[in-house]
Enzyme design. Structure first.
Site, PDB file in Angstrom:
ATOM      1  N   LYS A  35      -7.219 -28.398 -14.712  1.00 32.51           N
ATOM      2  CA  LYS A  35      -7.088 -28.372 -13.250  1.00 32.51           C
ATOM      3  C   LYS A  35      -6.717 -26.962 -12.794  1.00 32.51           C
ATOM      4  O   LYS A  35      -6.292 -26.127 -13.599  1.00 32.51           O
ATOM      5  CB  LYS A  35      -6.030 -29.377 -12.795  1.00 32.51           C
ATOM      6  CG  LYS A  35      -4.626 -29.115 -13.326  1.00 32.51           C
ATOM      7  CD  LYS A  35      -3.672 -30.194 -12.872  1.00 32.51           C
ATOM      8  CE  LYS A  35      -2.260 -29.921 -13.402  1.00 32.51           C
ATOM      9  NZ  LYS A  35      -1.299 -30.919 -12.914  1.00 32.51           N
ATOM     10  N   ARG A 130       5.559 -39.826  -7.240  1.00 35.62           N
ATOM     11  CA  ARG A 130       4.442 -39.108  -6.625  1.00 35.62           C
ATOM     12  C   ARG A 130       3.302 -40.107  -6.426  1.00 35.62           C
ATOM     13  O   ARG A 130       3.137 -40.653  -5.351  1.00 35.62           O
ATOM     14  CB  ARG A 130       4.013 -37.912  -7.486  1.00 35.62           C
ATOM     15  CG  ARG A 130       5.018 -36.785  -7.535  1.00 35.62           C
ATOM     16  CD  ARG A 130       4.433 -35.510  -8.114  1.00 35.62           C
ATOM     17  NE  ARG A 130       3.645 -35.733  -9.328  1.00 35.62           N
ATOM     18  CZ  ARG A 130       3.190 -34.746 -10.102  1.00 35.62           C
ATOM     19  NH1 ARG A 130       3.428 -33.477  -9.789  1.00 35.62           N
ATOM     20  NH2 ARG A 130       2.493 -35.018 -11.186  1.00 35.62           N
ATOM     21  N   TYR A 256      10.805   0.480  -1.607  1.00 32.73           N
ATOM     22  CA  TYR A 256      11.219  -0.033  -0.308  1.00 32.73           C
ATOM     23  C   TYR A 256      12.633  -0.610  -0.374  1.00 32.73           C
ATOM     24  O   TYR A 256      12.981  -1.324  -1.314  1.00 32.73           O
ATOM     25  CB  TYR A 256      10.266  -1.124   0.160  1.00 32.73           C
ATOM     26  CG  TYR A 256       8.908  -0.623   0.563  1.00 32.73           C
ATOM     27  CD1 TYR A 256       8.749   0.203   1.676  1.00 32.73           C
ATOM     28  CD2 TYR A 256       7.775  -0.974  -0.159  1.00 32.73           C
ATOM     29  CE1 TYR A 256       7.497   0.661   2.062  1.00 32.73           C
ATOM     30  CE2 TYR A 256       6.516  -0.527   0.213  1.00 32.73           C
ATOM     31  CZ  TYR A 256       6.386   0.290   1.322  1.00 32.73           C
ATOM     32  OH  TYR A 256       5.148   0.740   1.696  1.00 32.73           O
ATOM     33  N   MET A 304       3.044  -3.887  -2.680  1.00 34.77           N
ATOM     34  CA  MET A 304       1.772  -4.600  -2.627  1.00 34.77           C
ATOM     35  C   MET A 304       0.868  -4.238  -3.798  1.00 34.77           C
ATOM     36  O   MET A 304       0.229  -5.112  -4.400  1.00 34.77           O
ATOM     37  CB  MET A 304       1.047  -4.303  -1.317  1.00 34.77           C
ATOM     38  CG  MET A 304      -0.283  -5.033  -1.178  1.00 34.77           C
ATOM     39  SD  MET A 304      -1.149  -4.656   0.350  1.00 34.77           S
ATOM     40  CE  MET A 304      -0.127  -5.527   1.536  1.00 34.77           C
TER      41      MET A 304
END
Length: 371
Positions: A35, A130, A256, A304
């Protein structure tokens, strides 16, 4: 030239991990759970390495079609079953088995018209809450399915919520045994954690085990045990290179927010990997990383496209890392040194599962070094 970051999938590790599962459950059949596009590894990439499994388990009909297109003719199980009536026609056409966990799915089967009867796995909610029928309703659901001409075989399954922890599986196993007593059909109980930790009990092994994260080299019960304890090999390596080096003095800050302050003169390396590549933003100072096979740490905040690493351990070892030095974010370095994805995930407050699945689309992925 492209950025130097790359994810490498190792076929030998996938094969070794599947063998490890079979060692734990030599008498059971194995579902290879693929999956989420094989936990981010890519179904098409892992297929040849995992085709020694007895079946493949997944969620998505498109992925099931893809497996048939790759030439797989064995069992495929839809772990969440069907979502709408027309899915049943595709199940018939592709020969898919599917989980039934609610009355609505039984209703869809009852209304379905097909010449090909369905093989279903009736799911018990043994306490995870679930999916699945409550224990007091399980046998009536089985009876409804058994009365349908559209169903030719009913297997029985449940999912343990605490196979990886101290609570264990005993209460949920007992609930399953009570609910299924005297019912015919193959059983499937074990996920990866139960397969490694509890499969010595034949009633737990049952007929099918569902091997998921274990196939990809992550320990399902980390930090209680690491992958090495279970004899697992990392199936994915995320690696990049240094693209810069900075010399710091005491009091200099990094990145940062000035999250890291140099305690004294030191060198840091700038690696071409950031949160836009799928590396966790929350993996701050102290997160383990390998540079030229030597263990060191991330310093400062992940950006990033970049992160920064402490080069002090390499210099202490007499090495001179610089532009182009190999950086292993997780997996196996060229030297053979291994950094567990579970350790990195723990530093970021998450799980190895998430890091595998979150690998960004912009990261090139190779299989054994081939695109």
């Amino acid at each position: 030239m492209p950025r130097p970051i790359q994810a490498r999938i190792h076929s030998s590790a996938l094969q070794a991990n599947l063998r490890r599962v079979r060692q734990s459950v030599p008498d059971a059949k194995v579902w290879a759970v693929v999956k989420a596009n094989a936990y981010g590894h890519g179904i098409a990439r892992v297929f040849e390495s995992l085709r020694g499994a007895d079946g493949f388990a997944l969620l998505d009909l498109a992925e099931a079609q893809g497996l048939r297109g790759l030439g797989w003719r064995g069992p495929i199980l839809l772990l969440e079953g069907v979502f709408e009536p027309r899915d049943l026609e595709l199940c018939s056409r592709l020969g898919l088995w599917h989980v039934v966990h609610c009355d609505e799915q039984i209703d869809m089967l009852a209304a379905h018209r097909s010449q090909a009867p369905q093989h279903v796995f009736l799911k018990l909610n043994a306490g995870m809450n679930r999916l699945g029928f409550a224990p007091q309703r399980y046998r009536s659901a089985w009876a409804r399915l058994g009365a349908l001409a559209q169903v030719d075989e009913i297997s029985l399954m449940a999912h343990f919520s605490d196979a990886d922890g101290p609570r264990g599986i005993a209460p949920q196993l007992a609930a399953f045994v009570r609910a299924t007593q005297d019912l015919p059909g193959a059983r499937s109980l074990c996920n990866s954690a139960a397969t490694l930790r509890h499969a010595a009990d034949a009633s737990v092994r049952a007929d099918w085990v569902r091997a998921g994260i274990v196939l990809y080299g992550s320990a399902p019960d980390f930090p209680g045990h690491d992958a090495g304890h279970w004899g697992l090999q990392p199936a994915m390596t995320l690696a990049t290179r240094l693209i810069g080096v900075q010399q710091l003095q005491a009091g200099d800050t990094v990145g940062y927010g000035a999250r890291f302050v140099a305690p004294g003169p030191m060198a840091i390396g700038v690696a071409a990997c950031g949160y836009a590549d799928g590396y966790p933003l929350h993996c701050g100072t102290g997160t383990p990383v390998l540079v030229d096979g030597i263990r060191t740490r991330v310093v400062g905040r992940v950006s990033m496209d970049m992160l920064t690493v402490d080069l002090t351990p390499l210099q202490r070892a007499g090495l001179q890392p610089g532009f182009g030095s190999e950086v292993t974010l997780w997996g196996r370095a060229s030297s053979g040194a291994v950094l567990s994805i579970d350790e990195v995930a723990q530093a970021g407050g998450t799980l190895g599962y998430e890091l595998m699945c979150a690998l960004a689309q912009r990261v090139p992925v190779t299989l054994d070094g081939r695109a």
